[in-house]
Write a protein that holds these residues in place. Sequence first.
Motif, PDB file in Angstrom:
ATOM      1  N   VAL A  90       0.939  -1.130   0.226  1.00  0.00           N
ATOM      2  CA  VAL A  90       0.432   0.284  -0.037  1.00  0.00           C
ATOM      3  C   VAL A  90       1.217   0.974  -0.249  1.00  0.00           C
ATOM      4  CG1 VAL A  90      -1.952  -1.433   0.914  1.00  0.00           C
ATOM      5  CG2 VAL A  90      -0.318  -0.620   2.188  1.00  0.00           C
ATOM      6  N   ASP A  91       2.390   0.900   0.822  1.00  0.00           N
ATOM      7  CA  ASP A  91       2.884   2.125   0.481  1.00  0.00           C
ATOM      8  C   ASP A  91       3.065   2.168  -0.970  1.00  0.00           C
ATOM      9  OD1 ASP A  91       2.635   2.735   3.344  1.00  0.00           O
ATOM     10  OD2 ASP A  91       4.396   1.505   4.087  1.00  0.00           O
ATOM     11  N   THR A  92       3.843   1.495  -1.772  1.00  0.00           N
ATOM     12  CA  THR A  92       4.175   1.998  -2.872  1.00  0.00           C
ATOM     13  C   THR A  92       3.542   2.370  -3.273  1.00  0.00           C
ATOM     14  OG1 THR A  92       6.337   0.170  -2.143  1.00  0.00           O
ATOM     15  CG2 THR A  92       5.360   0.381  -4.603  1.00  0.00           C
ATOM     16  N   LEU A  93       1.844   1.896  -3.694  1.00  0.00           N
ATOM     17  CA  LEU A  93       1.158   2.202  -4.141  1.00  0.00           C
ATOM     18  C   LEU A  93      -0.047   4.368  -4.044  1.00  0.00           C
ATOM     19  CD1 LEU A  93      -1.594   1.410  -6.281  1.00  0.00           C
ATOM     20  CD2 LEU A  93      -2.855   0.215  -3.456  1.00  0.00           C
ATOM     21  N   GLU A  94      -0.172   4.024  -2.507  1.00  0.00           N
ATOM     22  CA  GLU A  94       0.001   5.600  -3.082  1.00  0.00           C
ATOM     23  C   GLU A  94       1.125   6.375  -3.568  1.00  0.00           C
ATOM     24  OE1 GLU A  94      -1.632   8.350   0.667  1.00  0.00           O
ATOM     25  OE2 GLU A  94       0.123   6.511   1.418  1.00  0.00           O
TER      26      GLU A  94
END
Length: 186
Positions: A90-94
Motif C-alpha cells: 500500500v505504501d508503494t501504491l500511494e
Amino acid sequence: MKKQYFVQFSDDSIKDYFALPKDMFKSMDVGIRDIDTDFLYTLAQNMFSFPVFFVLESVIFEHIEKIILEGNIPYYKFASDGIIIKIDSVDTLEMICSSTVDLVLNGLSVFIFFGQGLSEGNLVPTRNWDKPIEFKNLDFEKVDTFIDVHEVGLTIFSKNDKYNSPKKITHFISKAYSLDLENSDI
C-alpha cells in the motif's frame, strides 16, 4: 462540498484507441474534474489485490524518478523514459498513485494492469500515430482489468463481474466523492 464524478459506458471511439481482443472486456469511463491521488489510490486499493502493475510511458519529471529511486522501488525500463512498476504494498501504491496524478495532470496517460501471471516485460505499450495502442507481448487472457488513467478521469476495461458495469464500479470509489447521477449510466 464533495467532488463529483460520473460513470458511463465507454464510447466505441475510446475502445478503438487500444488494440484489445474484441468483446473480451466491458469498458466504463469514470470522469472527475481535477483527479487527485486520494481518488486513484482508493479506487486501486479497493479494486485490486497485489501485485498491480503501473505502466508510466514517460517519466518526464525528475521528482518522480527521485521518488522511485529513494523509495527503492524496483522498476522495468522499456524506453528512454518509460517504466513499469510492479506494486506489492500500500505504501508503494500511494507513492505511485501520486506520481501518476502528476503525469496525467500534465497530459500523459498511465496504464494500470491487474491479473494473474502478468510480468513487466509483457506490458510494454507500442504507440503509432495512425494505429491503436498495442501491448504486443501481452496475453489478454491473463488480464482481469486494465485501466487507462488520463487527465479527466479513467477508462476501465474489465472482465471481472464484481466491477464490469457503471453501477458496480461506484462501490469501489471513495465515499469522499459523490456520484453525479444525472450524467451517469446508473
